[in-house]
Design a protein around this motif. Structure first.
Motif, PDB file in Angstrom:
ATOM      1  N   ASP A 191       0.853  -1.191   0.000  1.00 26.69           N
ATOM      2  CA  ASP A 191       0.000   0.000   0.000  1.00 26.69           C
ATOM      3  C   ASP A 191       0.895   1.250   0.000  1.00 26.69           C
ATOM      4  O   ASP A 191       1.851   1.315   0.755  1.00 26.69           O
ATOM      5  CB  ASP A 191      -0.889  -0.025   1.248  1.00 26.69           C
ATOM      6  CG  ASP A 191      -1.897   1.099   1.231  1.00 26.69           C
ATOM      7  OD1 ASP A 191      -3.066   0.828   0.915  1.00 26.69           O
ATOM      8  OD2 ASP A 191      -1.513   2.262   1.516  1.00 26.69           O
ATOM      9  N   PRO A 192       0.600   2.234  -0.857  1.00 27.86           N
ATOM     10  CA  PRO A 192       1.488   3.399  -0.939  1.00 27.86           C
ATOM     11  C   PRO A 192       1.373   4.380   0.227  1.00 27.86           C
ATOM     12  O   PRO A 192       2.156   5.321   0.312  1.00 27.86           O
ATOM     13  CB  PRO A 192       1.060   4.072  -2.245  1.00 27.86           C
ATOM     14  CG  PRO A 192      -0.358   3.671  -2.432  1.00 27.86           C
ATOM     15  CD  PRO A 192      -0.498   2.298  -1.838  1.00 27.86           C
ATOM     16  N   GLY A 193       0.428   4.168   1.126  1.00 26.84           N
ATOM     17  CA  GLY A 193       0.323   5.049   2.294  1.00 26.84           C
ATOM     18  C   GLY A 193      -0.787   6.074   2.153  1.00 26.84           C
ATOM     19  O   GLY A 193      -1.398   6.216   1.084  1.00 26.84           O
ATOM     20  N   ASP A 194      -1.038   6.792   3.245  1.00 30.59           N
ATOM     21  CA  ASP A 194      -2.140   7.757   3.305  1.00 30.59           C
ATOM     22  C   ASP A 194      -2.017   8.828   2.228  1.00 30.59           C
ATOM     23  O   ASP A 194      -0.934   9.363   1.991  1.00 30.59           O
ATOM     24  CB  ASP A 194      -2.141   8.466   4.672  1.00 30.59           C
ATOM     25  CG  ASP A 194      -2.656   7.542   5.758  1.00 30.59           C
ATOM     26  OD1 ASP A 194      -3.239   6.490   5.415  1.00 30.59           O
ATOM     27  OD2 ASP A 194      -2.448   7.878   6.942  1.00 30.59           O
ATOM     28  N   GLY A 195      -3.144   9.130   1.638  1.00 27.55           N
ATOM     29  CA  GLY A 195      -3.193  10.277   0.730  1.00 27.55           C
ATOM     30  C   GLY A 195      -2.588  10.020  -0.641  1.00 27.55           C
ATOM     31  O   GLY A 195      -2.402  10.955  -1.414  1.00 27.55           O
ATOM     32  N   VAL A 196      -2.248   8.770  -0.955  1.00 33.50           N
ATOM     33  CA  VAL A 196      -1.691   8.462  -2.274  1.00 33.50           C
ATOM     34  C   VAL A 196      -2.704   7.620  -3.045  1.00 33.50           C
ATOM     35  O   VAL A 196      -3.128   6.560  -2.585  1.00 33.50           O
ATOM     36  CB  VAL A 196      -0.349   7.692  -2.170  1.00 33.50           C
ATOM     37  CG1 VAL A 196       0.203   7.403  -3.562  1.00 33.50           C
ATOM     38  CG2 VAL A 196       0.668   8.470  -1.328  1.00 33.50           C
ATOM     39  N   SER A 197      -3.117   8.113  -4.220  1.00 31.92           N
ATOM     40  CA  SER A 197      -4.034   7.355  -5.077  1.00 31.92           C
ATOM     41  C   SER A 197      -3.223   6.430  -5.976  1.00 31.92           C
ATOM     42  O   SER A 197      -2.164   6.805  -6.465  1.00 31.92           O
ATOM     43  CB  SER A 197      -4.838   8.305  -5.965  1.00 31.92           C
ATOM     44  OG  SER A 197      -5.526   9.241  -5.160  1.00 31.92           O
ATOM     45  N   VAL A 198      -3.737   5.225  -6.189  1.00 23.98           N
ATOM     46  CA  VAL A 198      -3.061   4.284  -7.088  1.00 23.98           C
ATOM     47  C   VAL A 198      -3.792   4.281  -8.421  1.00 23.98           C
ATOM     48  O   VAL A 198      -4.999   4.046  -8.479  1.00 23.98           O
ATOM     49  CB  VAL A 198      -3.038   2.853  -6.499  1.00 23.98           C
ATOM     50  CG1 VAL A 198      -2.340   1.888  -7.449  1.00 23.98           C
ATOM     51  CG2 VAL A 198      -2.341   2.851  -5.132  1.00 23.98           C
ATOM     52  N   ALA A 199      -3.045   4.572  -9.493  1.00 23.82           N
ATOM     53  CA  ALA A 199      -3.619   4.514 -10.844  1.00 23.82           C
ATOM     54  C   ALA A 199      -3.174   3.220 -11.506  1.00 23.82           C
ATOM     55  O   ALA A 199      -2.002   2.851 -11.435  1.00 23.82           O
ATOM     56  CB  ALA A 199      -3.164   5.718 -11.667  1.00 23.82           C
ATOM     57  N   THR A 200      -4.111   2.536 -12.137  1.00 23.46           N
ATOM     58  CA  THR A 200      -3.771   1.256 -12.769  1.00 23.46           C
ATOM     59  C   THR A 200      -3.104   1.471 -14.130  1.00 23.46           C
ATOM     60  O   THR A 200      -2.348   0.626 -14.584  1.00 23.46           O
ATOM     61  CB  THR A 200      -5.032   0.394 -12.961  1.00 23.46           C
ATOM     62  OG1 THR A 200      -6.043   1.213 -13.549  1.00 23.46           O
ATOM     63  CG2 THR A 200      -5.527  -0.131 -11.626  1.00 23.46           C
ATOM     64  N   ASP A 201      -3.388   2.603 -14.768  1.00 21.55           N
ATOM     65  CA  ASP A 201      -2.778   2.907 -16.074  1.00 21.55           C
ATOM     66  C   ASP A 201      -2.963   4.412 -16.338  1.00 21.55           C
ATOM     67  O   ASP A 201      -3.535   5.137 -15.513  1.00 21.55           O
ATOM     68  CB  ASP A 201      -3.403   2.054 -17.195  1.00 21.55           C
ATOM     69  CG  ASP A 201      -4.922   2.203 -17.261  1.00 21.55           C
ATOM     70  OD1 ASP A 201      -5.471   3.170 -16.685  1.00 21.55           O
ATOM     71  OD2 ASP A 201      -5.572   1.344 -17.883  1.00 21.55           O
TER      72      ASP A 201
END
Ligand SMILES: [Mg+2]
Length: 215
Positions: A191-201
């Protein structure tokens, strides 16, 4: 305000509009996938068992783990030959071109400035005609130096958590997007941590950025 040394960047001229600061390796240029090919060509192999390079590279001659110092040497050699290996990440050029209608795009790459001219040429060859900063300094202060006290929305994309967290610390109002092109490493990422959105592409990243700058 922290200055970015002239040797590390192209001409930077920001408009009165949102700013998108974008990492290069694994975000707009493939890194892991071509690095795997480079390693094979140089007697090594990446066997991804965890979310890191060091510890997951073996010497094909004796099957032993490649030491951190040698991994560093191989990465350096790869960057010296990057123009022959690195290709654009799918849809990156199109998404950035779309976004550049409404935002300034600046590349921020953690790379020794000695590789800057080769990287500049490689980016332009693939239509990435946005200014670039190549620095080994932490990214948070660099984004802060770039954006200053402007009130326009600001976005930062990177595959490396320490860079995302550095920007979170120095520019808490930033939309932080974790984007990693290589599917194997993306699947291994914690998990990238609080407040970081993960984009799949890139299309996903583009829609997150659009929603942020429209808000
Ligand atoms: Mg990167």
């Amino acid at each position: 305000m922290i200055r970015i040394p002239d040797a590390e960047h192209d001409t930077l001229r920001l408009g009165e509009r949102p700013l998108v600061v974008c990492d290069i390796d694994e975000v707009v240029l493939e890194f892991v996938t071509p690095f795997q090919g480079f390693l094979k060509a140089n007697g090594h192999e990446l066997r991804p068992r965890s979310f890191r390079l060091t510890g997951n590279i073996v010497n094909l001659e004796d099957g032993r783990e490649t030491e951190a110092e040698d991994v560093g040497r191989l990465i350096e050699a790869f960057f010296s030959e990057q123009a022959e290996w690195q290709t654009p990440v799918e849809a990156a050029a199109e998404s950035l071109a779309n976004l550049s209608d409404d935002a300034d795009i600046v590349f921020l790459t953690a790379m020794p400035p000695r590789h800057r001219s080769m990287r500049r040429e490689l980016l332009s060859r693939h239509g990435f005609d946005y200014p670039m900063i190549a620095t080994e300094s932490p990214k948070g202060p660099a984004v802060r130096a770039l954006h200053g006290d402007r009130t326009h929305p600001v976005v930062f994309l990177d595959d490396i958590f320490v860079n995302l967290h550095s920007v979170r610390e120095h520019m808490p109002q930033t939309l932080l997007i974790n984007l990693m092109a290589n599917p194997t490493f993306r699947a291994l990422a914690p998990d990238p941590g609080d407040g970081v959105s993960v984009a799949t592409d890139w299309p996903h990243a583009e829609s997150l950025i659009r929603a942020h700058i429209a808000a």
